[in-house]
Enzyme design. Structure first.
Site, PDB file in Angstrom:
ATOM      1  N   LEU A 142      14.800  58.158 -59.733  1.00 29.59           N
ATOM      2  CA  LEU A 142      15.600  58.645 -60.879  1.00 29.59           C
ATOM      3  C   LEU A 142      17.888  58.804 -60.190  1.00 29.59           C
ATOM      4  O   LEU A 142      17.275  59.506 -58.404  1.00 29.59           O
ATOM      5  CB  LEU A 142      15.055  59.764 -61.560  1.00 29.59           C
ATOM      6  CG  LEU A 142      13.740  59.838 -61.672  1.00 29.59           C
ATOM      7  CD1 LEU A 142      13.522  61.286 -62.195  1.00 29.59           C
ATOM      8  CD2 LEU A 142      13.444  58.339 -63.028  1.00 29.59           C
ATOM      9  N   ASP A 143      18.286  58.708 -60.881  1.00 31.79           N
ATOM     10  CA  ASP A 143      19.604  59.311 -60.319  1.00 31.79           C
ATOM     11  C   ASP A 143      19.058  60.572 -60.152  1.00 31.79           C
ATOM     12  O   ASP A 143      18.732  61.455 -60.821  1.00 31.79           O
ATOM     13  CB  ASP A 143      20.315  58.341 -61.712  1.00 31.79           C
ATOM     14  CG  ASP A 143      20.384  57.836 -61.889  1.00 31.79           C
ATOM     15  OD1 ASP A 143      20.294  56.392 -61.213  1.00 31.79           O
ATOM     16  OD2 ASP A 143      21.076  57.327 -63.092  1.00 31.79           O
ATOM     17  N   LYS A 144      20.252  61.019 -59.238  1.00 33.51           N
ATOM     18  CA  LYS A 144      20.523  61.606 -58.747  1.00 33.51           C
ATOM     19  C   LYS A 144      20.503  63.466 -60.013  1.00 33.51           C
ATOM     20  O   LYS A 144      20.072  63.865 -59.588  1.00 33.51           O
ATOM     21  CB  LYS A 144      21.912  63.039 -57.747  1.00 33.51           C
ATOM     22  CG  LYS A 144      22.718  63.790 -57.385  1.00 33.51           C
ATOM     23  CD  LYS A 144      23.537  63.502 -56.829  1.00 33.51           C
ATOM     24  CE  LYS A 144      24.148  64.766 -56.708  1.00 33.51           C
ATOM     25  NZ  LYS A 144      24.832  65.256 -57.622  1.00 33.51           N
ATOM     26  N   ARG A 251      21.799  54.194 -69.207  1.00 33.11           N
ATOM     27  CA  ARG A 251      22.706  54.585 -69.524  1.00 33.11           C
ATOM     28  C   ARG A 251      23.951  53.296 -69.702  1.00 33.11           C
ATOM     29  O   ARG A 251      24.542  53.701 -70.731  1.00 33.11           O
ATOM     30  CB  ARG A 251      23.810  55.819 -67.564  1.00 33.11           C
ATOM     31  CG  ARG A 251      22.742  56.570 -68.105  1.00 33.11           C
ATOM     32  CD  ARG A 251      22.728  57.539 -65.824  1.00 33.11           C
ATOM     33  NE  ARG A 251      24.420  57.221 -66.058  1.00 33.11           N
ATOM     34  CZ  ARG A 251      24.770  57.275 -64.696  1.00 33.11           C
ATOM     35  NH1 ARG A 251      24.033  57.392 -64.403  1.00 33.11           N
ATOM     36  NH2 ARG A 251      26.473  57.794 -64.786  1.00 33.11           N
TER      37      ARG A 251
END
Length: 333
Positions: A142-144, A251
């Protein structure tokens, strides 16, 4: 501790124009071209005093190229005790509810304090050798600044089994990944599929871009608008189900449709002024969020050893929940 190296290359006055990575590889034979490409991508190379991020930039006679080579770091992440939220754990795997702000694995600029560092401390030697030194046990990420559910393998059997499921994208098995997102405006139709190829942006290597058919990687997102939270700005709560799992997929797909995520400074910055139209409480909650409003809410897969179908749900984290409540209240004072 070793210090970073600063190297300067001045191209000959009769040098032919060529890509900057090729020119550097020719001038610095002791540094591999792949290493030089990484240095360019991370902003460690400048031309005539200006930072270069484009590998394909042409350079020619008399160009002055400066390269900063960071000091080498230990390739093996160290164990660090972190307060991990463990949803499920057995001898083969562990499911984590990752908070926003936690980096999954070590990378340039994030060599400590990552989920991997915490997992090494928690799981011990069982992670060694699985999936690479810097990403032991990691089969997806997962993205930060995205919160939510993530599964990590604890042995080779689990790593192979889980990797196969993620590579298959759930086409022939029970793999399920669903996210909750807050978007500026509501996608039309209210239930649909975004099937647009993605690839690394040539203008900004830190970003993912929409690609022409055949030039990128297949990326498919199924979505449904669950609720309109603020009729004035039409902020929507959208549930997204991934058929593929590309970097920044949700996104970029939603931004491409004109509905970027609230708080997304990379793909939704053009919509930043819309925050002024929110109510006072919602504006304060969005500022407090400080990240893209995206949460990995559901994760399901087949246990790689037992064959049992496991399914986990994560509640919306407090920062997103506060924003949703404020948007529902619609206080415009």
């Amino acid at each position: 501790m070793q210090e970073p190296q600063d190297r300067r290359v001045v191209l000959d006055l009769d040098a032919q124009a060529e890509r900057i990575d090729r020119a550097l590889a020719r001038a610095l034979p002791d540094v591999s071209r792949s290493r030089l490409q990484d240095l360019i991508r991370t902003g460690q190379v400048s031309k005539d005093g200006i930072v270069v991020l484009d590998l394909s930039l042409k350079v020619g006679a008399g160009a002055v190229l400066d390269v900063t080579i960071p000091a080498p770091v230990d390739a093996t992440p160290v164990a660090e005790t972190l307060d991990l939220v463990i949803v499920h754990e057995d001898d083969d795997l562990i499911v984590i509810d990752k908070p926003a702000g936690l980096v999954v694995h070590p990378a340039p600029g994030h060599d400590a304090g990552t989920l991997v560092n915490g997992l090494i401390a928690h799981c011990g030697e069982s992670l060694s050798g699985i999936g690479g030194v810097r990403r032991p046990g990691i089969v997806h990420r997962l993205d930060k600044d995205t919160s939510g559910l993530l599964v990590v393998a604890k042995n080779d059997l689990a790593h192979k089994g889980l990797t196969a499921q993620f590579a298959d994208h759930g086409r022939n098995g029970p793999l399920e990944r669903a996210y909750l997102a807050l978007t500026w405006g509501a996608p039309e139709p209210r239930l649909g599929t975004i099937d647009v190829e993605l690839g690394r942006s040539q203008r900004n290597r830190e970003k993912i871009a929409i690609m022409r058919p055949g030039e990128g990687r297949t990326a498919i997102t199924h979505y449904v608008v669950e609720e309109i939270l603020d009729a004035g700005t039409e902020v929507a709560l959208v549930r997204c189900r991934l058929e593929t799992g590309r970097t920044h997929q949700i996104r970029v797909h939603l931004s491409h449709r004109g509905h970027p995520l609230l708080g997304d400074a990379v793909y939704g910055n053009a919509f930043k002024t819309k925050a002024a139209r929110l109510g006072a409480s919602a504006r304060a909650s969005l500022e407090a969020l400080g990240r893209q409003a995206l949460h990995a809410a559901i994760l399901g897969f087949e246990h790689p050893r037992t064959g049992e179908v496991l399914r986990f749900e994560s509640p919306i984290p407090p920062d997103m929940a506060a924003l949703i409540s404020a948007l529902r209240a619609n206080d415009r004072s």
